[in-house]
Write a protein that holds these residues in place. Structure first.
Motif, PDB file in Angstrom:
ATOM      1  N   LEU A  64       0.857  -1.154  -0.093  1.00 27.95           N
ATOM      2  CA  LEU A  64      -0.201   0.100  -0.186  1.00 27.95           C
ATOM      3  C   LEU A  64       0.876   1.309  -0.170  1.00 27.95           C
ATOM      4  N   ALA A  65       0.264   2.321  -0.339  1.00 24.88           N
ATOM      5  CA  ALA A  65       1.123   3.701  -0.518  1.00 24.88           C
ATOM      6  C   ALA A  65       1.679   4.137   0.835  1.00 24.88           C
ATOM      7  N   ASP A  66       0.662   3.667   1.729  1.00 27.97           N
ATOM      8  CA  ASP A  66       1.267   4.196   3.162  1.00 27.97           C
ATOM      9  C   ASP A  66       2.164   3.199   3.856  1.00 27.97           C
ATOM     10  N   GLY A  67       2.346   2.058   3.383  1.00 29.30           N
ATOM     11  CA  GLY A  67       3.322   1.048   3.697  1.00 29.30           C
ATOM     12  C   GLY A  67       2.868   0.273   4.798  1.00 29.30           C
ATOM     13  N   LYS A  68       1.367   0.376   5.166  1.00 32.81           N
ATOM     14  CA  LYS A  68       0.841  -0.278   6.295  1.00 32.81           C
ATOM     15  C   LYS A  68       0.254  -1.804   5.795  1.00 32.81           C
ATOM     16  N   PRO A  69       0.098  -2.606   6.693  1.00 31.26           N
ATOM     17  CA  PRO A  69      -0.329  -4.015   6.149  1.00 31.26           C
ATOM     18  C   PRO A  69      -1.649  -3.724   5.788  1.00 31.26           C
ATOM     19  N   ARG A  70      -2.123  -4.810   5.113  1.00 29.13           N
ATOM     20  CA  ARG A  70      -3.669  -4.363   4.500  1.00 29.13           C
ATOM     21  C   ARG A  70      -4.790  -4.710   5.736  1.00 29.13           C
ATOM     22  N   ARG A  71      -4.524  -5.300   6.836  1.00 24.16           N
ATOM     23  CA  ARG A  71      -5.085  -5.498   7.786  1.00 24.16           C
ATOM     24  C   ARG A  71      -5.803  -3.822   8.292  1.00 24.16           C
ATOM     25  N   SER A  72      -5.021  -3.170   8.113  1.00 25.58           N
ATOM     26  CA  SER A  72      -5.416  -1.725   8.564  1.00 25.58           C
ATOM     27  C   SER A  72      -6.561  -1.280   7.883  1.00 25.58           C
TER      28      SER A  72
END
Ligand code: NAD
Ligand code: TYD
Length: 354
Positions: A277-285
């Motif tokens: 993701l663009a913000d580097g967070k895991p998809r669970r977020s």
């Protein structure tokens, strides 16, 4: 001796399970008959999912755009194509739509099934089997323990499941009253390629791919019993070939999972297989708890001992292998996904079928 079919009418063969069934049948050496795919091409019917099928079957494949509620048309098709068996998938199938607008569910699922049964009855001399595809949702909701058997009383809770229950009862009545050779299968939630992305699994895969919110209803602890669609196809075929007229079979994969677990698993697989993701967070977020579905059944679970015992059927996939195959399919078939999401497939239908 397994039944052999010369001219098999498949209703709803442009929808998720119908498409998978027809594709699965292409590879069966024990099917040498014709497939007559009868589908109205509603929003859920997608001829792009059938690309390549006509080539593989050659002259043994026919597609007819028709409404199963149109008695004259159905009778004409049965007579013209000398139909000797019907496998009936066509339906309105999405619970949320049935809550918002039940009319189409009553029409297609009840009147449409009745129309097909009547037409089959009027051609009793040529019909050797009417196989009706149904759902475990007709049995209602389970508590923490237990599983639906073929003897579980019907207790449908949504307009969708009530309309499917009504159609099951009509099938039973046409067998008991008129001797129509029917079989019926009640299957748990299917997943796999070509599913319209309003249903949980494709919706979550595509939203996760695109970094969109993943809407989980209520507390996410409702349980569904997931079956890979090809395993459903093999069960249907086994029942169609071997089951006694008048019999019913439950089909499921013993893969009970809470929705939240399913969504988390999808997030993890998409993280592994798609760009971050663009913000580097895991998809669970992206998981977002939203207002619950009214009348949301808490738990479904299938006891499939009867089909295992009588017909020797077993599923080939576990949920782990099946989910991975499914995520791979949606990520690799971005063109199909984009055509469905953008509505592009409907332009194709308008050009080809008016
Ligand atoms: P779907 O919504 O993907 O496809 C339904 C198909 O029926 C579409 O191609 C649509 O165009 C066609 N159709 C709708 N109304 C029609 C009409 N009046 N005349 C002719 N065709 C019409 O549904 P699906 O998920 O493929 O489900 C197929 C069957 O399996 C349904 O009967 C459903 O109740 C049953 N089922 C589905 C699941 C599941 O998890 N999807 C599980 C158990 C049973
Ligand atoms: P769905 O795929 O609609 O199948 P069904 O209602 O026939 O079981 O939904 C599966 C489960 O996922 C069901 O408990 C509802 C839930 N769900 C969500 O939490 N969010 C969603 O966006 C959708 C479509 C379903």
């Amino acid at each position: 001796m397994p039944r052999a079919f010369r001219n098999l009418m498949v209703t709803g063969g442009a929808g998720f399970i119908g498409v998978n069934f027809i594709r699965w049948l292409c590879d069966r050496p024990d099917f040498t008959g014709h497939v007559i795919n009868v589908d109205l091409l509603t929003y859920a019917g997608n001829p792009l999912s059938l690309l390549g099928v006509a080539e593989r079957f050659g002259p043994r494949y026919h597609f007819i755009k028709a409404d199963i509620c149109d008695a004259l048309r159905i009778a004409e098709i049965i007579a013209t194509y000398e139909i000797d068996a019907i496998v009936h998938f066509a339906a309105e199938s999405h619970v949320d739509r049935s809550i918002a607008a039940p009319d189409a569910f009553v029409r297609t699922n009840i009147l449409g099934t009745y129309t097909l049964l009547q037409a089959a009855r009027e051609h009793a001399d040529q019909i050797q089997l009417f196989h009706h595809i149904s759902t475990d949702e007709v049995f209602g909701s389970l508590g923490k323990r237990g599983a639906f058997t073929e003897k579980t009383p019907y207790a449908p809770n949504s307009p969708y499941s009530a309309s499917k229950a009504a159609s099951d009862h009509l099938v039973r009545a046409f067998h008991e009253t008129y001797g129509l050779p029917t079989t019926l299968s009640n299957c748990s939630n299917n997943y796999g390629p070509f599913q319209f992305p309003e249903k949980l699994i494709p919706l979550m895969i595509l939203n996760a791919r695109e970094g969109k919110p993943l809407p989980v209803y209520g507390d996410g602890l409702n349980v569904r019993d997931w079956l890979f669609v090809a395993d459903h196809c093999s069960a249907i075929w086994r029942v169609m070939q071997e089951a006694k007229p008048g019999s019913t079979y439950n089909v499921g994969g013993r893969n009970e999972l809470p929705n939240l677990r399913v969504v988390e698993k999808i997030c993890d697989l998409v993280d592994q297989k798609a760009p971050p993701l663009a913000d580097g967070k895991p998809r669970r977020s992206l998981i977002t708890f939203v207002k619950d579905r009214p009348g949301h059944d808490r738990r479904y679970a299938i006891n499939c001992a009867k089909i295992e015992r009588d017909l020797g059927w077993r599923p080939a996939e576990t949920w782990e292998t099946g989910f991975e195959r499914t995520v791979d399919w949606y990520l690799k078939n971005a063109e199909w996904c984009d055509q469905v999401r953008s509505g592009e497939y409907q332009k194709w239908i308008a050009t080809h079928y008016g």
